[in-house]
Design a protein around this motif. Structure first.
Motif, PDB file in Angstrom:
ATOM      1  N   ALA A  11       0.853  -1.191   0.000  1.00 26.55           N
ATOM      2  CA  ALA A  11       0.000   0.000   0.000  1.00 26.55           C
ATOM      3  C   ALA A  11       0.888   1.241   0.000  1.00 26.55           C
ATOM      4  O   ALA A  11       1.932   1.284   0.647  1.00 26.55           O
ATOM      5  N   ARG A  12       0.491   2.244  -0.745  1.00 28.00           N
ATOM      6  CA  ARG A  12       1.278   3.462  -0.811  1.00 28.00           C
ATOM      7  C   ARG A  12       0.374   4.655  -1.071  1.00 28.00           C
ATOM      8  O   ARG A  12      -0.783   4.504  -1.459  1.00 28.00           O
ATOM      9  N   LEU A 192       8.874   7.246 -12.906  1.00 30.88           N
ATOM     10  CA  LEU A 192       7.605   6.985 -12.226  1.00 30.88           C
ATOM     11  C   LEU A 192       7.717   5.782 -11.296  1.00 30.88           C
ATOM     12  O   LEU A 192       7.263   5.821 -10.148  1.00 30.88           O
ATOM     13  N   ASP A 193       8.333   4.714 -11.770  1.00 31.95           N
ATOM     14  CA  ASP A 193       8.474   3.510 -10.949  1.00 31.95           C
ATOM     15  C   ASP A 193       9.319   3.784  -9.708  1.00 31.95           C
ATOM     16  O   ASP A 193       8.994   3.338  -8.600  1.00 31.95           O
ATOM     17  N   ALA A 194      10.427   4.501  -9.890  1.00 30.38           N
ATOM     18  CA  ALA A 194      11.302   4.800  -8.754  1.00 30.38           C
ATOM     19  C   ALA A 194      10.588   5.654  -7.719  1.00 30.38           C
ATOM     20  O   ALA A 194      10.719   5.423  -6.507  1.00 30.38           O
ATOM     21  N   GLU A 195       9.827   6.635  -8.177  1.00 32.63           N
ATOM     22  CA  GLU A 195       9.118   7.515  -7.247  1.00 32.63           C
ATOM     23  C   GLU A 195       8.006   6.774  -6.517  1.00 32.63           C
ATOM     24  O   GLU A 195       7.705   7.068  -5.358  1.00 32.63           O
ATOM     25  N   ARG A 199      10.467   5.515  -0.102  1.00 28.69           N
ATOM     26  CA  ARG A 199      10.076   5.031   1.223  1.00 28.69           C
ATOM     27  C   ARG A 199       8.953   5.842   1.842  1.00 28.69           C
ATOM     28  O   ARG A 199       8.028   5.290   2.453  1.00 28.69           O
ATOM     29  N   THR A 200       8.998   7.153   1.690  1.00 31.22           N
ATOM     30  CA  THR A 200       7.989   8.002   2.318  1.00 31.22           C
ATOM     31  C   THR A 200       6.595   7.805   1.736  1.00 31.22           C
ATOM     32  O   THR A 200       5.613   8.207   2.352  1.00 31.22           O
ATOM     33  N   ARG A 201       6.506   7.200   0.540  1.00 33.11           N
ATOM     34  CA  ARG A 201       5.189   6.945  -0.050  1.00 33.11           C
ATOM     35  C   ARG A 201       4.682   5.534   0.261  1.00 33.11           C
ATOM     36  O   ARG A 201       3.526   5.228   0.025  1.00 33.11           O
ATOM     37  N   LEU A 205       4.692  -0.078   4.379  1.00 37.18           N
ATOM     38  CA  LEU A 205       5.954  -0.602   4.894  1.00 37.18           C
ATOM     39  C   LEU A 205       5.928  -0.842   6.401  1.00 37.18           C
ATOM     40  O   LEU A 205       6.457  -1.845   6.893  1.00 37.18           O
ATOM     41  N   ILE A 206       5.323   0.072   7.162  1.00 36.30           N
ATOM     42  CA  ILE A 206       5.338  -0.060   8.624  1.00 36.30           C
ATOM     43  C   ILE A 206       4.646  -1.351   9.074  1.00 36.30           C
ATOM     44  O   ILE A 206       5.247  -2.144   9.810  1.00 36.30           O
ATOM     45  N   PRO A 207       3.399  -1.606   8.644  1.00 33.73           N
ATOM     46  CA  PRO A 207       2.793  -2.891   9.046  1.00 33.73           C
ATOM     47  C   PRO A 207       3.526  -4.105   8.500  1.00 33.73           C
ATOM     48  O   PRO A 207       3.602  -5.142   9.166  1.00 33.73           O
ATOM     49  N   PHE A 208       4.101  -3.974   7.295  1.00 33.22           N
ATOM     50  CA  PHE A 208       4.851  -5.101   6.723  1.00 33.22           C
ATOM     51  C   PHE A 208       6.084  -5.426   7.569  1.00 33.22           C
ATOM     52  O   PHE A 208       6.353  -6.590   7.888  1.00 33.22           O
ATOM     53  N   VAL A 209       6.831  -4.386   7.948  1.00 36.65           N
ATOM     54  CA  VAL A 209       8.049  -4.603   8.730  1.00 36.65           C
ATOM     55  C   VAL A 209       7.704  -5.115  10.123  1.00 36.65           C
ATOM     56  O   VAL A 209       8.403  -5.987  10.674  1.00 36.65           O
TER      57      VAL A 209
END
Length: 214
Positions: A11-12, A192-195, A199-201, A205-209
């Motif tokens: 999710a982002r 576009l893919d890199a952006e 990490r900030t988007r 990541l937080i629930p995944f980690v």
């Protein structure tokens, strides 16, 4: 690159992806290619006071509004950005865009440097801007003449405006030279893919980690 597909999984937050260029340098072609290739981005439909061109559909290509309606929208702060171009005004209505960003929806903007500056001021964290340069001014003029849509006087005006627009190249996050449209498109897709992977988007990541470490 018709089989282009985003590789992000988590999710982002969505982003506001800006393509700008002088008239004839390729941003309209690149925008069309991106919309056809990538289902995860949609075009931000601008409101404009100019009349529709043949084949243009209200609400699909633009929201065609009167000067009075445009004035009302400016007064009520309904725009992310707006600018006057060739005697007509163009603006980006906020509408559902902010909610879409929270859900991970990306939006494509085909706007000039003035609109880009205004968008940065309203929502800098979500903006990614790319400026498309022609390989040379002589090639840019050749492309404008090849359209066979404008008189020499109009082309002269577009070339003068192009020089002014190119002077703002350093205000963009990325600059790409459109010498070959397919290669240029590949580079735009890489940006576009890199952006999307920034990490900030990556709100997932937080629930995944946490799960990873749990």
């Amino acid at each position: 690159m018709s089989d282009y597909k985003s590789t992000d999984k988590l999710a982002r937050r969505g982003l506001l992806f800006i393509l700008s260029s002088p008239s004839g340098a390729g941003k309209t072609t690149l925008s069309r290619m991106l919309l056809e290739a990538d289902p995860d981005i949609k075009l931000s439909v601008s409101a404009t006071t100019r009349p529709p061109r043949p084949g243009e559909i209200d609400g699909v290509h633009y929201q065609f509004v009167s000067d009075a309606e445009f004035d009302r929208m400016v007064e009520e702060d309904d725009f992310y950005e707006w600018a006057q171009v060739f005697g007509h005004r163009y603006g980006t209505p906020k509408g559902a865009i902010r909610n879409g960003l929270k859900d991970g929806q990306d939006y494509l903007f085909d706007i000039d440097w003035q609109g880009t500056q205004q968008l940065y001021q309203k929502d800098q964290q979500d903006v990614v801007s790319v400026f498309i340069l022609p390989p040379s001014l002589s090639e840019l003029r050749r492309r404008l003449e090849a359209r066979a849509q404008d008189s020499d006087d109009v082309i002269d005006g577009r070339m003068e405006r192009a020089r002014a627009e190119i002077s703002h190249w350093a205000e963009y996050d990325y600059v790409v030279i459109n010498d070959n449209v397919d290669e240029c498109f590949e580079r735009v897709c890489e940006v576009l893919d890199a952006e999307r992977m920034r990490r900030t988007r990556q709100t997932g990541l937080i629930p995944f980690v946490r799960e990873l470490m749990g």
